[in-house]
Design a protein around this motif. Structure first.
Motif, PDB file in Angstrom:
ATOM      1  N   VAL A  10      72.787  99.468  50.334  1.00  0.00           N
ATOM      2  CA  VAL A  10      72.087  98.900  51.484  1.00  0.00           C
ATOM      3  C   VAL A  10      72.820  99.272  52.763  1.00  0.00           C
ATOM      4  CG1 VAL A  10      71.513  96.722  52.650  1.00  0.00           C
ATOM      5  CG2 VAL A  10      70.965  97.029  50.229  1.00  0.00           C
ATOM      6  N   GLU A  11      74.131  99.169  52.761  1.00  0.00           N
ATOM      7  CA  GLU A  11      74.903  99.498  53.960  1.00  0.00           C
ATOM      8  C   GLU A  11      74.796 100.991  54.292  1.00  0.00           C
ATOM      9  OE1 GLU A  11      76.734  98.979  57.394  1.00  0.00           O
ATOM     10  OE2 GLU A  11      75.967  97.409  56.097  1.00  0.00           O
ATOM     11  N   ARG A  12      74.832 101.845  53.292  1.00  0.00           N
ATOM     12  CA  ARG A  12      74.692 103.295  53.538  1.00  0.00           C
ATOM     13  C   ARG A  12      73.316 103.626  54.095  1.00  0.00           C
ATOM     14  NH1 ARG A  12      75.524 106.285  48.439  1.00  0.00           N
ATOM     15  NH2 ARG A  12      75.334 108.112  49.760  1.00  0.00           N
ATOM     16  N   ILE A  13      72.282 102.993  53.559  1.00  0.00           N
ATOM     17  CA  ILE A  13      70.928 103.201  54.083  1.00  0.00           C
ATOM     18  C   ILE A  13      70.864 102.732  55.525  1.00  0.00           C
ATOM     19  CG2 ILE A  13      68.532 102.415  53.901  1.00  0.00           C
ATOM     20  CD1 ILE A  13      69.031 102.308  50.800  1.00  0.00           C
ATOM     21  N   ARG A  14      71.395 101.539  55.776  1.00  0.00           N
ATOM     22  CA  ARG A  14      71.404 100.972  57.129  1.00  0.00           C
ATOM     23  C   ARG A  14      72.133 101.896  58.114  1.00  0.00           C
ATOM     24  NH1 ARG A  14      70.363  96.037  58.039  1.00  0.00           N
ATOM     25  NH2 ARG A  14      71.016  95.288  55.996  1.00  0.00           N
ATOM     26  N   GLN A  15      73.289 102.390  57.723  1.00  0.00           N
ATOM     27  CA  GLN A  15      74.062 103.269  58.607  1.00  0.00           C
ATOM     28  C   GLN A  15      73.320 104.566  58.903  1.00  0.00           C
ATOM     29  OE1 GLN A  15      77.865 103.710  56.649  1.00  0.00           O
ATOM     30  NE2 GLN A  15      78.538 101.664  57.229  1.00  0.00           N
ATOM     31  N   ALA A  16      72.697 105.161  57.887  1.00  0.00           N
ATOM     32  CA  ALA A  16      71.966 106.410  58.090  1.00  0.00           C
ATOM     33  C   ALA A  16      70.789 106.211  59.042  1.00  0.00           C
ATOM     34  CB  ALA A  16      71.477 106.956  56.752  1.00  0.00           C
ATOM     35  N   LEU A  17      70.073 105.104  58.877  1.00  0.00           N
ATOM     36  CA  LEU A  17      68.923 104.849  59.739  1.00  0.00           C
ATOM     37  C   LEU A  17      69.351 104.472  61.150  1.00  0.00           C
ATOM     38  CD1 LEU A  17      66.636 102.981  57.184  1.00  0.00           C
ATOM     39  CD2 LEU A  17      66.514 105.387  57.907  1.00  0.00           C
ATOM     40  N   GLN A  18      70.444 103.722  61.278  1.00  0.00           N
ATOM     41  CA  GLN A  18      70.983 103.404  62.612  1.00  0.00           C
ATOM     42  C   GLN A  18      71.350 104.684  63.351  1.00  0.00           C
ATOM     43  OE1 GLN A  18      71.400 100.723  64.474  1.00  0.00           O
ATOM     44  NE2 GLN A  18      71.260  98.985  63.096  1.00  0.00           N
ATOM     45  N   ALA A  19      72.044 105.579  62.659  1.00  0.00           N
ATOM     46  CA  ALA A  19      72.496 106.825  63.287  1.00  0.00           C
ATOM     47  C   ALA A  19      71.320 107.711  63.687  1.00  0.00           C
ATOM     48  CB  ALA A  19      73.424 107.578  62.334  1.00  0.00           C
ATOM     49  N   ALA A  20      70.292 107.759  62.871  1.00  0.00           N
ATOM     50  CA  ALA A  20      69.164 108.653  63.129  1.00  0.00           C
ATOM     51  C   ALA A  20      68.195 108.121  64.182  1.00  0.00           C
ATOM     52  CB  ALA A  20      68.419 108.925  61.829  1.00  0.00           C
ATOM     53  N   PHE A  21      67.990 106.799  64.218  1.00  0.00           N
ATOM     54  CA  PHE A  21      66.905 106.260  65.033  1.00  0.00           C
ATOM     55  C   PHE A  21      67.299 105.236  66.085  1.00  0.00           C
ATOM     56  CE2 PHE A  21      65.078 107.337  60.820  1.00  0.00           C
ATOM     57  CZ  PHE A  21      64.294 108.413  61.238  1.00  0.00           C
ATOM     58  N   SER A  22      68.528 104.763  66.123  1.00  0.00           N
ATOM     59  CA  SER A  22      68.944 103.711  67.051  1.00  0.00           C
ATOM     60  C   SER A  22      67.869 102.623  67.150  1.00  0.00           C
ATOM     61  CB  SER A  22      69.237 104.296  68.431  1.00  0.00           C
ATOM     62  OG  SER A  22      70.287 105.228  68.368  1.00  0.00           O
ATOM     63  N   PRO A  23      67.539 102.007  66.026  1.00  0.00           N
ATOM     64  CA  PRO A  23      66.421 101.058  66.022  1.00  0.00           C
ATOM     65  C   PRO A  23      66.702  99.785  66.811  1.00  0.00           C
ATOM     66  CG  PRO A  23      67.574 100.979  63.939  1.00  0.00           C
ATOM     67  CD  PRO A  23      68.189 102.102  64.720  1.00  0.00           C
ATOM     68  N   VAL A  24      65.616  99.179  67.291  1.00  0.00           N
ATOM     69  CA  VAL A  24      65.726  97.873  67.949  1.00  0.00           C
ATOM     70  C   VAL A  24      65.626  96.768  66.912  1.00  0.00           C
ATOM     71  CG1 VAL A  24      64.904  98.691  70.180  1.00  0.00           C
ATOM     72  CG2 VAL A  24      63.256  97.825  68.521  1.00  0.00           C
ATOM     73  N   ALA A  25      65.111  97.101  65.725  1.00  0.00           N
ATOM     74  CA  ALA A  25      65.062  96.166  64.599  1.00  0.00           C
ATOM     75  C   ALA A  25      65.158  96.970  63.314  1.00  0.00           C
ATOM     76  CB  ALA A  25      63.773  95.355  64.617  1.00  0.00           C
ATOM     77  N   LEU A  26      65.931  96.455  62.370  1.00  0.00           N
ATOM     78  CA  LEU A  26      66.107  97.145  61.097  1.00  0.00           C
ATOM     79  C   LEU A  26      66.398  96.122  60.007  1.00  0.00           C
ATOM     80  CD1 LEU A  26      66.471  99.691  59.335  1.00  0.00           C
ATOM     81  CD2 LEU A  26      68.858  99.740  60.100  1.00  0.00           C
ATOM     82  N   GLU A  27      65.620  96.191  58.940  1.00  0.00           N
ATOM     83  CA  GLU A  27      65.857  95.349  57.775  1.00  0.00           C
ATOM     84  C   GLU A  27      65.805  96.235  56.534  1.00  0.00           C
ATOM     85  OE1 GLU A  27      64.234  91.280  55.638  1.00  0.00           O
ATOM     86  OE2 GLU A  27      62.950  92.285  57.079  1.00  0.00           O
ATOM     87  N   VAL A  28      66.833  96.135  55.709  1.00  0.00           N
ATOM     88  CA  VAL A  28      66.893  96.870  54.447  1.00  0.00           C
ATOM     89  C   VAL A  28      67.081  95.843  53.337  1.00  0.00           C
ATOM     90  CG1 VAL A  28      68.082  98.639  53.104  1.00  0.00           C
ATOM     91  CG2 VAL A  28      67.958  98.857  55.602  1.00  0.00           C
ATOM     92  N   VAL A  29      66.163  95.825  52.385  1.00  0.00           N
ATOM     93  CA  VAL A  29      66.198  94.864  51.288  1.00  0.00           C
ATOM     94  C   VAL A  29      66.265  95.619  49.971  1.00  0.00           C
ATOM     95  CG1 VAL A  29      64.961  92.994  50.122  1.00  0.00           C
ATOM     96  CG2 VAL A  29      64.883  93.182  52.620  1.00  0.00           C
TER      97      VAL A  29
END
Length: 94
Positions: A10-29
């Motif tokens: 979950v943390e690796r997915i979160r980090q990859a998506l944060q780096a790629a998209f700089s999201p204003v909201a992100l939830e990984v379940v």
């Protein structure tokens, strides 16, 4: 924790998506527990739900957004993720 640990995934997915998209909201379940015994779960890869809101998705079709998420996750799609549910949207227009 190992790379196969669900918390680490979950943390690796979160980090990859944060780096790629700089999201204003992100939830990984991690929903892997709901698929125990499923044929696809036997290989050790997990089932995840992602909800992401990012300005990077503005002007993109839903298919393009999904492709962008898959690209951002790269190798994890082969090594860690068996199934991925994606809800990717741009922020609401102001």
């Amino acid at each position: 924790m190992t790379a196969a640990d669900p918390g680490t995934r979950v943390e690796r997915i979160r980090q990859a998506l944060q780096a790629a998209f700089s999201p204003v909201a992100l939830e990984v379940v991690d929903d892997s527990h709901r698929h125990a015994g499923h044929a696809g779960a036997r290989d050790g890869r997990g089932h995840f739900n992602v909800a992401i809101v990012s300005p990077a998705f503005a002007g993109m079709s839903p298919l393009a957004r999904h492709r962008a998420v898959y690209a951002a996750l790269g190798e994890m799609m082969q090594s860690d993720i068996h199934a991925l549910s994606i809800h990717a949207e741009p922020p609401p227009a102001s």
